[in-house]
Motif scaffolding. Sequence first.
Motif, mmCIF file in Angstrom:
data_model
loop_
_atom_site.group_PDB
_atom_site.id
_atom_site.type_symbol
_atom_site.label_atom_id
_atom_site.label_comp_id
_atom_site.label_asym_id
_atom_site.label_seq_id
_atom_site.Cartn_x
_atom_site.Cartn_y
_atom_site.Cartn_z
ATOM 1 N N SER A 118 0.848 -1.191 0.000
ATOM 2 C CA SER A 118 0.000 0.000 0.000
ATOM 3 C C SER A 118 0.882 1.239 0.000
ATOM 4 O O SER A 118 2.044 1.188 0.383
ATOM 5 C CB SER A 118 -0.930 0.004 1.210
ATOM 6 N N TYR A 119 0.287 2.331 -0.410
ATOM 7 C CA TYR A 119 0.999 3.604 -0.496
ATOM 8 C C TYR A 119 0.281 4.612 0.378
ATOM 9 O O TYR A 119 -0.927 4.793 0.272
ATOM 10 C CB TYR A 119 1.042 4.087 -1.946
ATOM 11 N N LYS A 120 1.029 5.270 1.257
ATOM 12 C CA LYS A 120 0.486 6.326 2.098
ATOM 13 C C LYS A 120 1.392 7.538 1.933
ATOM 14 O O LYS A 120 2.558 7.498 2.335
ATOM 15 C CB LYS A 120 0.445 5.872 3.551
ATOM 16 N N PRO A 121 0.888 8.596 1.320
ATOM 17 C CA PRO A 121 1.744 9.764 1.049
ATOM 18 C C PRO A 121 2.354 10.333 2.331
ATOM 19 O O PRO A 121 1.733 10.323 3.397
ATOM 20 C CB PRO A 121 0.787 10.768 0.414
ATOM 21 N N LEU A 122 3.581 10.835 2.207
ATOM 22 C CA LEU A 122 4.275 11.421 3.344
ATOM 23 C C LEU A 122 3.507 12.616 3.903
ATOM 24 O O LEU A 122 3.410 12.794 5.119
ATOM 25 C CB LEU A 122 5.695 11.844 2.947
ATOM 26 N N VAL B 66 3.369 20.779 -5.138
ATOM 27 C CA VAL B 66 2.219 20.110 -4.558
ATOM 28 C C VAL B 66 1.134 20.052 -5.617
ATOM 29 O O VAL B 66 1.015 20.957 -6.446
ATOM 30 C CB VAL B 66 1.731 20.837 -3.282
ATOM 31 N N SER B 67 0.374 18.981 -5.630
ATOM 32 C CA SER B 67 -0.717 18.859 -6.594
ATOM 33 C C SER B 67 -2.024 19.298 -5.944
ATOM 34 O O SER B 67 -2.129 19.379 -4.715
ATOM 35 C CB SER B 67 -0.833 17.419 -7.095
ATOM 36 N N VAL B 68 -3.010 19.545 -6.761
ATOM 37 C CA VAL B 68 -4.320 19.966 -6.258
ATOM 38 C C VAL B 68 -4.930 18.856 -5.404
ATOM 39 O O VAL B 68 -5.549 19.126 -4.372
ATOM 40 C CB VAL B 68 -5.244 20.349 -7.433
ATOM 41 N N SER B 69 -4.732 17.601 -5.787
ATOM 42 C CA SER B 69 -5.289 16.494 -5.008
ATOM 43 C C SER B 69 -4.640 16.405 -3.624
ATOM 44 O O SER B 69 -5.298 16.049 -2.649
ATOM 45 C CB SER B 69 -5.141 15.177 -5.763
ATOM 46 N N GLU B 70 -3.352 16.742 -3.522
ATOM 47 C CA GLU B 70 -2.689 16.746 -2.215
ATOM 48 C C GLU B 70 -3.230 17.865 -1.328
ATOM 49 O O GLU B 70 -3.401 17.683 -0.124
ATOM 50 C CB GLU B 70 -1.183 16.887 -2.381
ATOM 51 N N VAL B 71 -3.516 19.022 -1.916
ATOM 52 C CA VAL B 71 -4.095 20.125 -1.146
ATOM 53 C C VAL B 71 -5.468 19.718 -0.618
ATOM 54 O O VAL B 71 -5.800 19.946 0.546
ATOM 55 C CB VAL B 71 -4.187 21.409 -2.006
ATOM 56 N N LYS B 72 -6.261 19.084 -1.468
ATOM 57 C CA LYS B 72 -7.589 18.624 -1.043
ATOM 58 C C LYS B 72 -7.466 17.567 0.049
ATOM 59 O O LYS B 72 -8.227 17.584 1.022
ATOM 60 C CB LYS B 72 -8.368 18.075 -2.225
ATOM 61 N N LEU C 67 2.909 24.549 -8.362
ATOM 62 C CA LEU C 67 1.677 23.776 -8.433
ATOM 63 C C LEU C 67 1.866 22.727 -9.515
ATOM 64 O O LEU C 67 2.028 23.039 -10.692
ATOM 65 C CB LEU C 67 0.471 24.665 -8.760
ATOM 66 N N LEU C 68 1.894 21.464 -9.109
ATOM 67 C CA LEU C 68 2.177 20.373 -10.040
ATOM 68 C C LEU C 68 0.917 19.932 -10.780
ATOM 69 O O LEU C 68 -0.137 19.790 -10.185
ATOM 70 C CB LEU C 68 2.760 19.170 -9.299
ATOM 71 N N THR C 69 1.076 19.706 -12.062
ATOM 72 C CA THR C 69 0.041 19.095 -12.886
ATOM 73 C C THR C 69 0.541 17.706 -13.266
ATOM 74 O O THR C 69 1.733 17.418 -13.111
ATOM 75 C CB THR C 69 -0.209 19.925 -14.162
ATOM 76 N N PRO C 70 -0.321 16.832 -13.757
ATOM 77 C CA PRO C 70 0.177 15.512 -14.174
ATOM 78 C C PRO C 70 1.284 15.620 -15.229
ATOM 79 O O PRO C 70 2.266 14.881 -15.185
ATOM 80 C CB PRO C 70 -1.061 14.823 -14.734
ATOM 81 N N HIS C 71 1.140 16.584 -16.141
ATOM 82 C CA HIS C 71 2.157 16.758 -17.177
ATOM 83 C C HIS C 71 3.489 17.215 -16.574
ATOM 84 O O HIS C 71 4.554 16.689 -16.905
ATOM 85 C CB HIS C 71 1.670 17.766 -18.215
ATOM 86 N N SER C 72 3.452 18.190 -15.660
ATOM 87 C CA SER C 72 4.700 18.696 -15.080
ATOM 88 C C SER C 72 5.365 17.655 -14.181
ATOM 89 O O SER C 72 6.584 17.590 -14.106
ATOM 90 C CB SER C 72 4.451 19.986 -14.309
#
Length: 123
Positions: free
Chosen positions: A10-14, A73-79, A101-106
């Motif tokens: 499993s993966y749990k973000p830092l 940081v991505s928008v999903s991490e902020v949420k 602000l990271l996007t999937p492309h960046s």
Amino acid sequence: MFPSEHEWASYKPLLKQVVEEICNPDRPDPLDIEHVSSGLTDLLKTGFSMFMKVNRPHPGDHPLLIIFMVGGVSVSEVKLVKDLVATRKPGTQVIVLSSVLLTPHSAVELLFAPDRLQPDAHI
């Protein structure tokens, strides 16, 4: 034979781990966060802590939580952070800042950049 449910990877973000430590109601000392004393009163408290039990301040004690992510940081991490703080510590205001602000492309671009060790000169 298939592995049981607790054996799956499993993966749990830092970021999630750190915010859970901050918002933990059992309030153990956070492992990834260090309090640095500054000012005369904090230095006196640190000096007296050799003779008596002085509790270090806990990040969850404050009504305002500011998180700065170096590297993006991505928008999903902020949420994720906002939702965690809202459920674990209602009434606490959280501000998430970042250098990018990271996007999937960046994110893919940064991952496969040929000169990852060379900083961008045009930033």
